[in-house]
Design a protein around this motif. Sequence first.
Motif, PDB file in Angstrom:
ATOM      1  N   ASP A   2     -30.362 -27.044   8.980  1.00 17.05           N
ATOM      2  CA  ASP A   2     -31.397 -26.741   7.513  1.00 17.05           C
ATOM      3  C   ASP A   2     -32.016 -28.055   7.274  1.00 17.05           C
ATOM      4  O   ASP A   2     -31.535 -28.787   7.305  1.00 17.05           O
ATOM      5  CB  ASP A   2     -30.215 -25.802   6.460  1.00 17.05           C
ATOM      6  N   THR A   3     -32.740 -27.623   7.994  1.00 15.16           N
ATOM      7  CA  THR A   3     -33.919 -29.383   7.192  1.00 15.16           C
ATOM      8  C   THR A   3     -33.728 -29.726   6.407  1.00 15.16           C
ATOM      9  O   THR A   3     -33.357 -30.819   6.160  1.00 15.16           O
ATOM     10  CB  THR A   3     -35.180 -28.918   8.242  1.00 15.16           C
ATOM     11  N   LEU A   4     -34.182 -28.581   4.862  1.00 19.92           N
ATOM     12  CA  LEU A   4     -34.239 -29.044   3.713  1.00 19.92           C
ATOM     13  C   LEU A   4     -32.815 -29.510   3.390  1.00 19.92           C
ATOM     14  O   LEU A   4     -32.991 -30.375   3.019  1.00 19.92           O
ATOM     15  CB  LEU A   4     -34.603 -27.593   2.893  1.00 19.92           C
ATOM     16  N   ARG A   8     -32.188 -33.225   1.965  1.00 16.69           N
ATOM     17  CA  ARG A   8     -31.039 -33.754   0.467  1.00 16.69           C
ATOM     18  C   ARG A   8     -29.889 -34.479   0.954  1.00 16.69           C
ATOM     19  O   ARG A   8     -29.555 -35.726   0.346  1.00 16.69           O
ATOM     20  CB  ARG A   8     -30.353 -32.629   0.502  1.00 16.69           C
ATOM     21  N   VAL A   9     -29.201 -34.659   2.256  1.00 14.33           N
ATOM     22  CA  VAL A   9     -28.014 -35.361   2.869  1.00 14.33           C
ATOM     23  C   VAL A   9     -29.060 -36.307   3.062  1.00 14.33           C
ATOM     24  O   VAL A   9     -28.400 -37.944   2.673  1.00 14.33           O
ATOM     25  CB  VAL A   9     -27.773 -34.782   3.918  1.00 14.33           C
ATOM     26  N   PHE A  10     -30.252 -37.006   3.576  1.00 12.63           N
ATOM     27  CA  PHE A  10     -30.738 -38.592   3.873  1.00 12.63           C
ATOM     28  C   PHE A  10     -30.896 -38.463   2.867  1.00 12.63           C
ATOM     29  O   PHE A  10     -31.019 -40.031   2.464  1.00 12.63           O
ATOM     30  CB  PHE A  10     -32.268 -37.733   4.940  1.00 12.63           C
ATOM     31  N   VAL A  11     -31.858 -38.244   1.214  1.00 12.40           N
ATOM     32  CA  VAL A  11     -32.393 -38.914   0.058  1.00 12.40           C
ATOM     33  C   VAL A  11     -31.534 -39.351  -0.427  1.00 12.40           C
ATOM     34  O   VAL A  11     -30.866 -40.518  -0.775  1.00 12.40           O
ATOM     35  CB  VAL A  11     -32.502 -37.670  -1.012  1.00 12.40           C
ATOM     36  N   ARG A  12     -30.341 -38.693  -0.833  1.00  8.25           N
ATOM     37  CA  ARG A  12     -28.832 -38.855  -1.644  1.00  8.25           C
ATOM     38  C   ARG A  12     -27.861 -40.224  -0.712  1.00  8.25           C
ATOM     39  O   ARG A  12     -27.235 -40.984  -1.445  1.00  8.25           O
ATOM     40  CB  ARG A  12     -27.460 -37.336  -1.014  1.00  8.25           C
ATOM     41  N   THR A  13     -27.304 -39.745   0.459  1.00 10.58           N
ATOM     42  CA  THR A  13     -27.359 -41.071   1.832  1.00 10.58           C
ATOM     43  C   THR A  13     -27.978 -42.640   1.522  1.00 10.58           C
ATOM     44  O   THR A  13     -27.643 -43.447   1.004  1.00 10.58           O
ATOM     45  CB  THR A  13     -27.318 -40.919   2.832  1.00 10.58           C
ATOM     46  N   GLU A  25     -19.661 -36.177  -1.977  1.00  8.65           N
ATOM     47  CA  GLU A  25     -20.585 -35.591  -3.040  1.00  8.65           C
ATOM     48  C   GLU A  25     -21.017 -34.443  -2.291  1.00  8.65           C
ATOM     49  O   GLU A  25     -20.860 -33.115  -2.888  1.00  8.65           O
ATOM     50  CB  GLU A  25     -21.943 -36.402  -3.433  1.00  8.65           C
ATOM     51  N   PHE A  26     -21.407 -34.259  -1.413  1.00  7.63           N
ATOM     52  CA  PHE A  26     -21.499 -32.620  -0.803  1.00  7.63           C
ATOM     53  C   PHE A  26     -20.491 -31.874   0.147  1.00  7.63           C
ATOM     54  O   PHE A  26     -19.938 -31.300   0.337  1.00  7.63           O
ATOM     55  CB  PHE A  26     -22.374 -32.873   0.245  1.00  7.63           C
ATOM     56  N   GLY A  27     -19.434 -32.609  -0.354  1.00  7.32           N
ATOM     57  CA  GLY A  27     -18.178 -32.049  -0.185  1.00  7.32           C
ATOM     58  C   GLY A  27     -17.630 -31.661   1.574  1.00  7.32           C
ATOM     59  O   GLY A  27     -17.433 -30.778   2.163  1.00  7.32           O
ATOM     60  N   THR A  28     -18.339 -32.686   2.410  1.00  7.05           N
ATOM     61  CA  THR A  28     -18.049 -32.714   3.691  1.00  7.05           C
ATOM     62  C   THR A  28     -17.304 -33.822   4.163  1.00  7.05           C
ATOM     63  O   THR A  28     -17.033 -34.714   3.340  1.00  7.05           O
ATOM     64  CB  THR A  28     -19.241 -31.969   4.260  1.00  7.05           C
ATOM     65  N   LYS A  35     -24.466 -36.932  11.159  1.00  4.83           N
ATOM     66  CA  LYS A  35     -24.785 -35.842  12.256  1.00  4.83           C
ATOM     67  C   LYS A  35     -26.077 -35.513  11.897  1.00  4.83           C
ATOM     68  O   LYS A  35     -27.323 -34.757  12.718  1.00  4.83           O
ATOM     69  CB  LYS A  35     -23.413 -35.118  12.532  1.00  4.83           C
ATOM     70  N   SER A  36     -26.333 -35.300  10.120  1.00  5.96           N
ATOM     71  CA  SER A  36     -27.209 -33.848   9.420  1.00  5.96           C
ATOM     72  C   SER A  36     -28.484 -36.040   9.679  1.00  5.96           C
ATOM     73  O   SER A  36     -29.529 -35.139  10.030  1.00  5.96           O
ATOM     74  CB  SER A  36     -26.804 -34.045   7.916  1.00  5.96           C
ATOM     75  N   LEU A  37     -28.306 -36.950   9.479  1.00  6.50           N
ATOM     76  CA  LEU A  37     -29.545 -37.945   9.079  1.00  6.50           C
ATOM     77  C   LEU A  37     -29.790 -38.252  11.248  1.00  6.50           C
ATOM     78  O   LEU A  37     -31.282 -38.163  11.308  1.00  6.50           O
ATOM     79  CB  LEU A  37     -28.829 -39.643   9.385  1.00  6.50           C
ATOM     80  N   ALA A  38     -29.027 -38.058  12.290  1.00  2.00           N
ATOM     81  CA  ALA A  38     -28.904 -38.007  13.726  1.00  2.00           C
ATOM     82  C   ALA A  38     -30.350 -36.870  14.383  1.00  2.00           C
ATOM     83  O   ALA A  38     -31.431 -37.028  14.475  1.00  2.00           O
ATOM     84  CB  ALA A  38     -28.071 -38.123  14.519  1.00  2.00           C
ATOM     85  N   HIS A  39     -30.039 -36.224  13.360  1.00  2.00           N
ATOM     86  CA  HIS A  39     -31.104 -34.372  13.689  1.00  2.00           C
ATOM     87  C   HIS A  39     -32.204 -34.609  13.018  1.00  2.00           C
ATOM     88  O   HIS A  39     -33.170 -34.054  13.544  1.00  2.00           O
ATOM     89  CB  HIS A  39     -29.910 -32.906  13.110  1.00  2.00           C
ATOM     90  N   LEU A  40     -32.747 -35.240  12.290  1.00  3.84           N
ATOM     91  CA  LEU A  40     -33.198 -35.605  11.073  1.00  3.84           C
ATOM     92  C   LEU A  40     -34.167 -36.411  11.678  1.00  3.84           C
ATOM     93  O   LEU A  40     -35.817 -36.552  12.061  1.00  3.84           O
ATOM     94  CB  LEU A  40     -33.401 -36.040   9.904  1.00  3.84           C
TER      95      LEU A  40
END
Length: 307
Positions: A2-4, A8-13, A25-28, A35-40
């Motif tokens: 999910d790109t959105l 969110r993960v990028f902004v909060r990081t 914060e994201f419970g992960t 991995k989410s940042l690398a995907h972005l």
Amino acid sequence: MDTLHALRVFVRTLELGSMSAAAREFGTTQPTVSKSLAHLERQLRARLVERSTRALAPTEQGQRFYADAKRVIEQFDAAVGSVQGMTGQAAGLLRINAPVALGQFRINAMVQQFMADHPAIDVELILNDRFVDLVEEGVDVAFRLGGTLPPDAVGRHLATVPRFLVAAPAYLARRGVPAVPDDLSGHDFVRFAWTPGTTVELFRGDEEVRLPTASRFRVNNALAIREALVLGSGIGVCPAWLVRDLLDAGELVRVLKAWSARAQDLYLLYPSRQFLPLRTRLFIDFAAGQFEALAGFDRPGRAQDER
């Protein structure tokens, strides 16, 4: 992926300064955030953050992309809130910050009622006595009582809080009832531990006096001050909301009724006037209505006062 959500993960990081903090914060997990940042970054074909074992910092491209990503998220949340408003539904997590005593004594019950009215909204109530950075700490709304507001603060004035001198009848029977402000010099004061100085300011109309006081007991919690006063430890300056029930019950009485301390203003702050999620707007309106009728809080003037 999910790109959105990745946005969110990028902004909060970036705002929190670490992937582990964002993961909490994201419970992960931290690897999932990475991995989410690398995907972005693969999608954008650009490196957004510099990673090291000790710190994480945005690249020049990442810093520029952060502002745009945050705007996209805010606009999306506003669009969702608009649709939810049409259907009468609101959902998601609402993070609320409040001073400890006010939160325990007034806000906690208020939040329970709000959650009962909106079963799809989850609330995280964070109580501390410091001024949090709403954006950096991911707080949706924050109650601020007294003190100087940040120059860029956005929020609603909820109430003005009267403050005055109180003491237990047993203490006054033992030590005497002050008849004029100068009599206070012979009494014990119960004070908030972080209050600067040892003087008390009192007002009667246009009159103002500043008097030295002696404090054998100081504590950094308003509920502890309340209890100490009931136990007869001395005289204290208290906000009306903290002691209204004790005054009504006769466990505390006003001292020097003609004189008052400087009133405090209660504000509800939020990060921006624009793009507020529906759950945030609902809580702001709900809180404003609650304080209009709550004992110990004065709400003169307009129903809404934004700054």
